[in-house]
Design an enzyme around this catalytic site. Sequence first.
Site, PDB file in Angstrom:
ATOM      1  N   ASP B 112       0.823  -1.202   0.000  1.00  0.00           N
ATOM      2  CA  ASP B 112       0.000   0.000   0.000  1.00  0.00           C
ATOM      3  C   ASP B 112       0.859   1.256   0.000  1.00  0.00           C
ATOM      4  O   ASP B 112       2.085   1.195   0.095  1.00  0.00           O
ATOM      5  CB  ASP B 112      -0.926   0.010   1.230  1.00  0.00           C
ATOM      6  CG  ASP B 112      -0.224  -0.481   2.498  1.00  0.00           C
ATOM      7  OD1 ASP B 112      -0.926  -0.919   3.423  1.00  0.00           O
ATOM      8  OD2 ASP B 112       1.021  -0.430   2.542  1.00  0.00           O
ATOM      9  N   ASP B 181      -7.901  -4.099  14.040  1.00  0.00           N
ATOM     10  CA  ASP B 181      -9.265  -4.411  13.604  1.00  0.00           C
ATOM     11  C   ASP B 181      -9.273  -5.554  12.597  1.00  0.00           C
ATOM     12  O   ASP B 181     -10.227  -5.754  11.871  1.00  0.00           O
ATOM     13  CB  ASP B 181      -9.942  -3.178  13.003  1.00  0.00           C
ATOM     14  CG  ASP B 181      -9.151  -2.605  11.839  1.00  0.00           C
ATOM     15  OD1 ASP B 181      -9.554  -1.561  11.299  1.00  0.00           O
ATOM     16  OD2 ASP B 181      -8.117  -3.205  11.463  1.00  0.00           O
TER      17      ASP B 181
END
Lengths: 381, 312
Positions: B112, B181
């Site tokens: 990313d 998460d």
Amino acid sequence: MPTNKSVSKAPITQFVNCRILRDHKLQREDLWVREGRILDPEKLFFDEEGYADQRVDCEGLIIAPGFIDVQINGGYGIDFSQATSNVRGGVALVAKKILEHGVTSFLPTLVTSPPNIYHKVLSEVKVHSGGVEGAGVLGCHLEGPFISLEKKGAHPEQYLRSFQSGGMLDLIETYGTLDNVAMVTLAPELPNSEKVVRELAQRGITVSLGHSVANLSQAEEAVQNGASFITHLFNAMLPFHHRDPGIVGLLTSDQVPQDRTVFYGMIADGIHTNSAALRIAHRAHPTGLVLVTDAITAMGLPPGRHTLGQQVIEIQGLHAYVAGCSVEQALEAASLHPAQLLGITRCKGTLDYGADADLVLLDDAINVRATYIAGQEVWRK
Amino acid sequence: MYYYTLQEDLINPNQHTAFQSENNAFARICPAPFRACMRTMKLIILNDYDQVGEWAAKYIRNKIINFNPGPDRFFILGLPTGGTPLGCYKKLIEFYKKGEISFKYVKTFNMDEYVGIPRNHPESYHSFMWNNLFKHIDIKSENTHILDGNAANLVEECDSFEKEIKAAGGIDLFVGGIGPDGHIAFNEPGSSLLSRTRVKTLAQDTILANARFFDGDLSKVPTMALTVGVATVMDAREVMILITGVHKAFALYKAIEEGVNHMWTVSAFQQHPQTVFVCDEDATLELRVKTVKYFRGMMHVHNKLVDPLPPK
């Protein structure tokens, strides 16, 4: 390995195994040089897909920006204030020799002299870049003759002058030209000095206060008019007094404009200034300290070597020891601060990307091991 | 994706020898009917962060050496950024400096990159990879691929990234981390498990967590990023996920002890044929004791995967 040539075909040198002075700290980083300037290796990697053509193994040495000496009157038998038959040769000799001490740029300094000396010498000494032949000349430092009689020090009394014709006229008459002049030391208490200070500052010439009996207000006014340096702090000026600190008070004066810094030269040989006094000045204003040699003709000559030549060599080590400051601060006092004083930090006095690759390689005891100018080795121990 | 049967393992010449030796080790302790389970995930449990970095680096090193890359045969590595892989990168640099490994014939694809910050910004992932890995090793710039968050057309940039992976022959080993998460790369909770490289808006939690890298100023934190998709990583022939620290423990539990769920995108790798999770003790704190004991018990076998390889 060659790059994709999108920016340049010039060879790239990578200094490895070294600690470089960057962001006021010594960091374990490689230093990249191309075409005489410091190169950004990340940009090289991503934009040009390039890497080094040659590597220089520094074997753990420190790389600092080349030192800048803003007050040096001569050395090795040469006196810059003499109008010899070979002024250029004299400057060149000193320029070559000071490479051994890691000095890559300097201001040949002239003490108080008669006009004919100034006319002769200033017409011969030009600003030029350094290289294998020697350190670069950034301009001349004219210390006098517009100084105080009481604080003439070693300057010849008969050639002292005042601004009797109003200021700049006296200057032009005395010096002949202001081309190739980087700094002028004067005493601000002399009448008509304000105009001179303003005019010189406007022309980009650094104005320094020295050989003066000015009180603090006179000194502050000169700074507000553009003065930015103090020539050899403590020497040839009124001593610090708690009700009128004189020029020394500039170090902590609140009358100095916010965006300006007052720099001060110190001859850190333990002789011109007691080390305790040096420490007081450094602690009061650490970012303004500029190391100078104020070396004279006798520097580097065998009989004087111990006391005078040695001053020069020991200055870096002595400063770090005497002032109790860090190695980084000592190195910056000899490189970054003089560059800031002269307003040339875009290319000198730092190892930032794009700056000229004037380097000095030092061991942990701050002995000079090698000197580079524009990425080229110009001296090695 | 590749699916192996036991017969194929033994006769397929492209099989990695480490995998074969692992197979043989398993064959000795694991009866035939259970061999199918060897191709699901391995959970490597180590004591602390440093051990995780070292184990992972050795695993990568051995993979590359066994692959035997060359000018016509590059090893394709997928790489993450962040605090978790730093220890692993340091160890890889050490191995390179000792001469145990070369990156000359390795190609890398990063997961990313932020959108809209300058490439030389100290927090950009280009800067991270340069400072923490690339500048210390012998990898060539043209063999590194990081998404360009300043491309004129971000969608095209993502599509061409996918094409570059395909052109390189697919990823041999994709290394990744896990968010608190449960996200992989920037595939935040709710991301499709079939997603490919694309532009993502960052979750508020992520922005808050990143603020510390931008002087605590929320307005300076990028709000969008380009990221590989879950399916992009699933396409890799092998995946290694590094998880350290107690704040990742719940995510690890959700990833391997609960079902495949797009709210915990790392759980997708339960359906990948060859995944290794490498974690420290703290990260196991939400797992069942039974799970931890089982995988701790396998460590003597799994550790063979990182033994120094005999010189050629």
